[in-house]
Design an enzyme around this catalytic site. Structure first.
Site, PDB file in Angstrom:
ATOM      1  N   LYS A  56       0.866  -1.184   0.000  1.00 47.91           N
ATOM      2  CA  LYS A  56       0.000   0.000   0.000  1.00 47.91           C
ATOM      3  C   LYS A  56       0.897   1.226   0.000  1.00 47.91           C
ATOM      4  CE  LYS A  56      -4.351   1.141   0.037  1.00 47.91           C
ATOM      5  NZ  LYS A  56      -5.530   0.439  -0.509  1.00 47.91           N
TER       6      LYS A  56
ATOM      7  N   ASP B 169      -6.861   4.430  -4.737  1.00 47.50           N
ATOM      8  CA  ASP B 169      -7.555   4.279  -3.449  1.00 47.50           C
ATOM      9  C   ASP B 169      -8.186   5.650  -3.197  1.00 47.50           C
ATOM     10  OD1 ASP B 169      -7.770   2.313  -0.992  1.00 47.50           O
ATOM     11  OD2 ASP B 169      -7.326   4.244  -0.096  1.00 47.50           O
TER      12      ASP B 169
END
Ligand code: NDP
Length: 452
Positions: free
Chosen positions: A132, A172
């Site tokens: 991430k 995201d």
């Protein structure tokens, strides 16, 4: 001493070591706690994982890259933001996971998201490791050109650390088609190669049909699987959705396709409650508001004459189903109690870790079907995986083909959760099922590699 007390002691000991090594990272602690709660009792029965020190190794990222992103705004003012890429685990494939731009982004938030991503990617059945990244850059109110300059500057560092066989980021929160395009264009310029190093790309340059819709659609498919397994269906149900971003909008769309009535939508300023339901026409208007005009959810209430609740979340509204699709820790214990009191029968988490640990406990205690994020929102990364496959093969599948594959993947994830989460005389424990099923594949690969 009974087994329960034994495992409680073990969880405490494990967590105190983790907290000592990762001080102050409360989101990361929360995500790990939720997983080891299930996994420590499991590894007590499957001792090879303990002997291999797998949980300790799996909760330590492979590496974290931290860097400065310097950029200039439209007024000529210079800014220096911080960015990270947390490459958590690549035991079963190249690192994969989104990029988030939000002032609340910290190393702790990205570690929690990266850790969850490892198990989620494993659940999809595709060969993807977990990562991430993102930045504490706040894109709100920034012009297109400012966003472009930020993305370009970010990629000047990030390009060294990614690649189609190394690490493939995606979008995201606040990283959508526009940002992925700027990032991709800069990578291509810097490396002089056209390769599938990001997913969520535009259709003209290697993107996949259904990627935009995949997380929201997948969450509804997962809900459909949970309800069907309990001899029920989505059709005719009322639903609460939070958020009005990528995940929320396409979650609403699939709910409409399947004949449910969507009562709410939200953003960080509050939620709207439309008792008549957000129908196709209103949803099209909302998609345009959020994707093109970048407006606020309160404008929906003005346009369609319904209530806007400033600063509030939608969990007090009576409905059958709930889909938290905005952000972490947006659904608390009191919200869970309100949902249960109002007869809500099932939750599917579109966002990552939207429910607090106490809220999840309320759902499980009250036999509410609870689809945890790593299972329910895995559709997004699954179609990202399909985008990578199409890029490698240099072909594009049709909308139907991708959607069919997504449905099948969500069905398989559901089956794995049932395999590990079935309980005698109780509804399936999807939380434990997802944790164990995601863990086993990664852990077996790590054991096979030996001590590395
Ligand atoms: P978007 O940026 O498209 O939308 C986010 C939505 O959540 C917006 O409505 C935003 O409101 C709201 N929101 C963001 N932060 C907060 C906050 N602190 N409080 C209240 N509302 C907030 O992001 P996505 O839809 O892509 O992501 C939503 C969630 O889904 C995240 O948890 C993400 O990690 C998860 N997810 C996303 C995937 C994807 O494919 N995009 C895949 C899997 C999970 P506002 O505009 O006012 O900020």
């Amino acid at each position: 001493m009974n087994t329960k007390t034994n495992s409680e002691k073990e969880i405490k000991a494990f967590m105190s070591g983790l907290k000592r090594r990762n001080p102050g990272e409360k989101e990361f602690h929360q995500a790990v706690h939720e997983v080891v709660e299930t996994l420590l009792p499991f590894t007590a029965e499957h001792t090879k994982y303990r002997d291999g020190y797998i949980l300790e190794r799996m909760t330590e990222p492979d590496r974290i890259i931290t860097f400065r992103v310097t950029w200039e705004d439209d007024a000529g003012q210079i800014h220096a933001d911080r960015a990270w890429r947390v490459q958590f685990n690549n035991a079963i494939g190249p690192y994969k996971g989104g990029l988030r731009f939000h002032p609340t982004v910290t190393q702790s938030v990205l570690k929690f998201l990266g850790f969850e991503q490892v198990l989620k990617n494993s659940l999809t059945g595709l060969p993807m490791g977990g990562a991430k990244g993102g930045s504490n850059f706040n894109p709100k109110g920034r012009s297109d050109r400012e966003i472009m300059r930020f993305c370009q500057s970010m990629m000047i560092e990030l390009h060294r650390h990614i690649g189609e066989d190394v690490d493939v980021p995606a979008g995201d929160i606040n990283v959508g088609a526009r940002e992925i395009s700027y990032l991709f264009g800069t990578y291509k310029r810097l490396e002089n190669r056209f390769a599938g190093i990001l997913t969520g790309k535009g259709l003209a340059f290697g993107g996949s049909l259904v990627r935009k819709e995949a997380t929201g659609y997948g969450a509804v498919y997962f809900m459909q699987n949970m309800l069907n397994h309990a001899n029920d269906e989505v059709k005719g149900k009322t639903a609460l959705v939070s958020g009005s971003g990528n995940v929320a909008l396409y979650c609403m769309e699939k709910l409409l396709h399947l004949g449910a009535k969507v009562l709410t939508a939200s953003d960080s300023s509050g939620f709207i409650h439309d008792p008549k339901g957000i129908d196709r026409e209103k949803l099209d208007w909302l998609i345009d508001l959020k994707e093109n005009r970048r407006g606020r959810i309160s404008e929906y209430a003005e346009k369609f004459g319904c209530e806007f609740h400033e600063g509030k979340t939608p969990w007090g509204v009576k409905a059958d189903l709930a889909f938290p699709c905005a952000t972490q820790n947006e659904l608390h214990e009191v919200d869970a109690q309100a949902l249960v009191k109002n007869g809500c029968i099932a939750i599917a988490e579109g966002a990552n870790m939207p429910s607090t640990a106490e809220a999840i406990e309320v759902f499980l205690q009250n036999d509410v079907l609870f689809g945890p994020a790593k299972a329910a929102n895995a559709g997004g990364v699954a179609v990202s995986g399909l985008e990578q496959s199409q890029n490698q093969l240099r072909i594009s599948w049709s909308r139907e083909e991708v959607d069919d594959r997504l449905k099948k993947i969500m069905e398989n994830i559901h089956s794995k959760c049932v395999q590990y989460g079935t309980r005698e005389g109780k509804p399936v424990d999807y939380k434990s099922g997802a944790n164990i099923a995601g863990f086993v594949k990664v852990a077996d690969a790590m054991l096979a590699y030996g001590v590395v």
